[in-house]
Design a protein around this motif. Structure first.
Motif, PDB file in Angstrom:
ATOM      1  N   LEU A   1       0.807  -1.221   0.000  1.00 37.10           N
ATOM      2  CA  LEU A   1       0.000   0.000   0.000  1.00 37.10           C
ATOM      3  C   LEU A   1       0.837   1.266   0.000  1.00 37.10           C
ATOM      4  O   LEU A   1       0.360   2.332  -0.400  1.00 37.10           O
ATOM      5  CB  LEU A   1      -0.944   0.002   1.207  1.00 37.10           C
ATOM      6  CG  LEU A   1      -2.161  -0.900   1.101  1.00 37.10           C
ATOM      7  CD1 LEU A   1      -2.911  -0.938   2.421  1.00 37.10           C
ATOM      8  CD2 LEU A   1      -3.078  -0.441  -0.019  1.00 37.10           C
ATOM      9  N   GLU A   2       2.070   1.160   0.451  1.00 36.59           N
ATOM     10  CA  GLU A   2       2.922   2.343   0.498  1.00 36.59           C
ATOM     11  C   GLU A   2       3.762   2.508  -0.773  1.00 36.59           C
ATOM     12  O   GLU A   2       4.542   3.448  -0.876  1.00 36.59           O
ATOM     13  CB  GLU A   2       3.821   2.293   1.731  1.00 36.59           C
ATOM     14  CG  GLU A   2       3.030   2.356   3.034  1.00 36.59           C
ATOM     15  CD  GLU A   2       3.915   2.399   4.261  1.00 36.59           C
ATOM     16  OE1 GLU A   2       4.752   3.308   4.351  1.00 36.59           O
ATOM     17  OE2 GLU A   2       3.771   1.508   5.131  1.00 36.59           O
ATOM     18  N   ASP A   3       3.574   1.616  -1.719  1.00 38.05           N
ATOM     19  CA  ASP A   3       4.323   1.669  -2.973  1.00 38.05           C
ATOM     20  C   ASP A   3       3.337   1.645  -4.140  1.00 38.05           C
ATOM     21  O   ASP A   3       2.951   0.580  -4.624  1.00 38.05           O
ATOM     22  CB  ASP A   3       5.293   0.487  -3.070  1.00 38.05           C
ATOM     23  CG  ASP A   3       6.166   0.542  -4.311  1.00 38.05           C
ATOM     24  OD1 ASP A   3       5.989   1.467  -5.129  1.00 38.05           O
ATOM     25  OD2 ASP A   3       7.014  -0.353  -4.468  1.00 38.05           O
ATOM     26  N   PRO A   4       2.915   2.826  -4.619  1.00 43.30           N
ATOM     27  CA  PRO A   4       1.884   2.880  -5.652  1.00 43.30           C
ATOM     28  C   PRO A   4       2.218   2.072  -6.904  1.00 43.30           C
ATOM     29  O   PRO A   4       1.309   1.535  -7.550  1.00 43.30           O
ATOM     30  CB  PRO A   4       1.785   4.375  -5.974  1.00 43.30           C
ATOM     31  CG  PRO A   4       2.270   5.073  -4.746  1.00 43.30           C
ATOM     32  CD  PRO A   4       3.336   4.174  -4.175  1.00 43.30           C
ATOM     33  N   VAL A   5       3.486   1.987  -7.251  1.00 37.62           N
ATOM     34  CA  VAL A   5       3.864   1.243  -8.452  1.00 37.62           C
ATOM     35  C   VAL A   5       3.375  -0.197  -8.381  1.00 37.62           C
ATOM     36  O   VAL A   5       2.943  -0.779  -9.382  1.00 37.62           O
ATOM     37  CB  VAL A   5       5.400   1.297  -8.650  1.00 37.62           C
ATOM     38  CG1 VAL A   5       5.825   0.387  -9.803  1.00 37.62           C
ATOM     39  CG2 VAL A   5       5.854   2.726  -8.901  1.00 37.62           C
ATOM     40  N   THR A   6       3.415  -0.779  -7.183  1.00 40.20           N
ATOM     41  CA  THR A   6       3.014  -2.183  -7.026  1.00 40.20           C
ATOM     42  C   THR A   6       1.499  -2.357  -7.044  1.00 40.20           C
ATOM     43  O   THR A   6       1.005  -3.483  -7.125  1.00 40.20           O
ATOM     44  CB  THR A   6       3.564  -2.772  -5.715  1.00 40.20           C
ATOM     45  OG1 THR A   6       2.887  -2.162  -4.597  1.00 40.20           O
ATOM     46  CG2 THR A   6       5.060  -2.539  -5.587  1.00 40.20           C
ATOM     47  N   LEU A   7       0.759  -1.258  -6.933  1.00 37.05           N
ATOM     48  CA  LEU A   7      -0.695  -1.343  -6.844  1.00 37.05           C
ATOM     49  C   LEU A   7      -1.375  -1.324  -8.210  1.00 37.05           C
ATOM     50  O   LEU A   7      -2.522  -1.760  -8.343  1.00 37.05           O
ATOM     51  CB  LEU A   7      -1.245  -0.193  -5.996  1.00 37.05           C
ATOM     52  CG  LEU A   7      -0.744  -0.132  -4.550  1.00 37.05           C
ATOM     53  CD1 LEU A   7      -1.288   1.119  -3.863  1.00 37.05           C
ATOM     54  CD2 LEU A   7      -1.134  -1.383  -3.780  1.00 37.05           C
TER      55      LEU A   7
ATOM     56  N   ASN B   1      -3.153   6.137  -2.312  1.00 36.52           N
ATOM     57  CA  ASN B   1      -2.356   5.498  -3.357  1.00 36.52           C
ATOM     58  C   ASN B   1      -3.198   4.645  -4.289  1.00 36.52           C
ATOM     59  O   ASN B   1      -2.970   4.608  -5.501  1.00 36.52           O
ATOM     60  CB  ASN B   1      -1.242   4.666  -2.721  1.00 36.52           C
ATOM     61  CG  ASN B   1      -0.197   5.535  -2.037  1.00 36.52           C
ATOM     62  OD1 ASN B   1      -0.112   6.740  -2.286  1.00 36.52           O
ATOM     63  ND2 ASN B   1       0.594   4.928  -1.161  1.00 36.52           N
ATOM     64  N   ILE B   2      -4.189   3.945  -3.742  1.00 35.66           N
ATOM     65  CA  ILE B   2      -5.071   3.133  -4.588  1.00 35.66           C
ATOM     66  C   ILE B   2      -5.887   4.022  -5.523  1.00 35.66           C
ATOM     67  O   ILE B   2      -6.006   3.755  -6.718  1.00 35.66           O
ATOM     68  CB  ILE B   2      -5.978   2.242  -3.728  1.00 35.66           C
ATOM     69  CG1 ILE B   2      -5.163   1.096  -3.132  1.00 35.66           C
ATOM     70  CG2 ILE B   2      -7.148   1.695  -4.543  1.00 35.66           C
ATOM     71  CD1 ILE B   2      -5.914   0.254  -2.152  1.00 35.66           C
ATOM     72  N   LEU B   3      -6.439   5.099  -4.989  1.00 32.59           N
ATOM     73  CA  LEU B   3      -7.242   5.988  -5.822  1.00 32.59           C
ATOM     74  C   LEU B   3      -6.413   6.570  -6.965  1.00 32.59           C
ATOM     75  O   LEU B   3      -6.918   6.780  -8.072  1.00 32.59           O
ATOM     76  CB  LEU B   3      -7.833   7.117  -4.969  1.00 32.59           C
ATOM     77  CG  LEU B   3      -8.877   6.700  -3.935  1.00 32.59           C
ATOM     78  CD1 LEU B   3      -9.292   7.899  -3.096  1.00 32.59           C
ATOM     79  CD2 LEU B   3     -10.095   6.062  -4.598  1.00 32.59           C
ATOM     80  N   GLN B   4      -5.149   6.813  -6.708  1.00 35.21           N
ATOM     81  CA  GLN B   4      -4.324   7.473  -7.709  1.00 35.21           C
ATOM     82  C   GLN B   4      -3.807   6.527  -8.794  1.00 35.21           C
ATOM     83  O   GLN B   4      -3.228   6.988  -9.774  1.00 35.21           O
ATOM     84  CB  GLN B   4      -3.163   8.208  -7.020  1.00 35.21           C
ATOM     85  CG  GLN B   4      -3.658   9.409  -6.216  1.00 35.21           C
ATOM     86  CD  GLN B   4      -2.550  10.201  -5.558  1.00 35.21           C
ATOM     87  OE1 GLN B   4      -1.426   9.734  -5.428  1.00 35.21           O
ATOM     88  NE2 GLN B   4      -2.871  11.401  -5.122  1.00 35.21           N
ATOM     89  N   VAL B   5      -4.001   5.219  -8.627  1.00 34.87           N
ATOM     90  CA  VAL B   5      -3.539   4.294  -9.671  1.00 34.87           C
ATOM     91  C   VAL B   5      -4.694   3.650 -10.441  1.00 34.87           C
ATOM     92  O   VAL B   5      -4.475   2.748 -11.239  1.00 34.87           O
ATOM     93  CB  VAL B   5      -2.628   3.178  -9.095  1.00 34.87           C
ATOM     94  CG1 VAL B   5      -1.409   3.785  -8.426  1.00 34.87           C
ATOM     95  CG2 VAL B   5      -3.381   2.262  -8.144  1.00 34.87           C
TER      96      VAL B   5
END
Length: 259
Positions: free
Chosen positions: A58-64, A99-103
């Motif tokens: 959750l703290e790494d947007p790239v992985t989401l 972060n989830i919303l932004q990906v």
């Protein structure tokens, strides 16, 4: 057409937590296909055998980004409990939602967000505004959503199966973990839950028999507002940290970018 008719694939965030691991089988019981976002795949394989796992942090947007692709709905049941960092709630409870919303890249899944019965309470020892801020982000996104604020986990006896849904932030009481999980999943599948924010506790009595009526008795959040319909007006946006206001602006700017 019902809002939920096209929901099949559900991404469960916090899937190895005490609520998330109950959300997964609850989703399966209702004919949904859950996918679990997990940090530790090996551990998750033990807790959720046979469930599709997608690795992410959750703290790494790239992985989401990969995790959210194709999800018709999201259940956000994550939390920072057990994280020793003093700023864990900012990074996980709030930052995870941001972060989830932004990906999402324009996708518009239906969302069930679990926060806390004390989300709007500033008079409770140890309370912070981070869960309330996460709720505000979700409302600002304009996504179809339900926000569930459960009471104290496990502080409900075996005969306390009647669900009490309240609004305004004054509720207090216990709730069984399986009741929280069931409510989160039912909120995705019930049209009258859409656009509602509520506190959830249990009382003496039987399981609900009419979920549409249960959710339907609640007031809807006001269109355009980032707060729940009866939330206290004690956290004005203009007094929020600049970074929080910037996050809200960024999420608002993503509205309408999808097909």
């Amino acid at each position: 057409m019902s809002q939920h008719q096209n929901i099949t694939d559900v991404l469960v965030v916090g899937a190895t937590g005490s609520i998330g691991r109950l959300v997964v089988p609850a989703a399966q019981r209702h004919g949904l296909r859950p996918r679990a976002l997990v940090r530790d795949v090996r551990r998750a394989e033990q807790l959720l055998p046979g469930v599709e796992l997608v690795q992410g942090d959750l703290e790494d947007p790239v992985t989401l980004r990969r995790a959210v692709v194709g999800a018709d709905a999201l259940v956000l049941a994550h939390g920072s409990g057990g994280d020793p960092r003093p700023d864990a709630r900012a990074h996980v409870d709030y930052g995870g939602v941001r972060n989830i919303l932004q990906v999402l890249d324009g996708a518009r899944p239906r969302v069930a967000l679990m926060t806390s019965v004390y989300a709007t309470r500033s008079d409770v020892p140890g309370a912070t505004p981070w869960k309330r801020r996460s709720e505000r982000l979700l409302r600002a996104s304009g996504l179809p959503c339900t926000i569930v604020r459960p009471g104290w986990f496990d502080r409900a006896g075996p005969t306390q199966r009647r669900l009490v849904l309240e609004q305004g932030g004054t509720a207090d009481g216990g709730i069984a973990r399986d009741q929280i999980a069931e409510t989160l999943v039912r909120s995705l599948l019930t049209d009258t839950a859409l656009g509602k924010t509520f506190e959830l506790i249990a009382a003496e009595g039987a399981e609900p028999s009419d979920w549409a009526e249960l959710f339907g008795a609640l007031r809807s959040d006001e269109s355009g507002s980032v707060d729940g319909v009866l939330d206290p007006a004690d956290l004005p946006l203009e007094a929020e940290p600049q970074a929080v206001r910037a996050d809200l602006d960024a999420v608002r700017s993503l509205r309408g970018t999808g097909g």
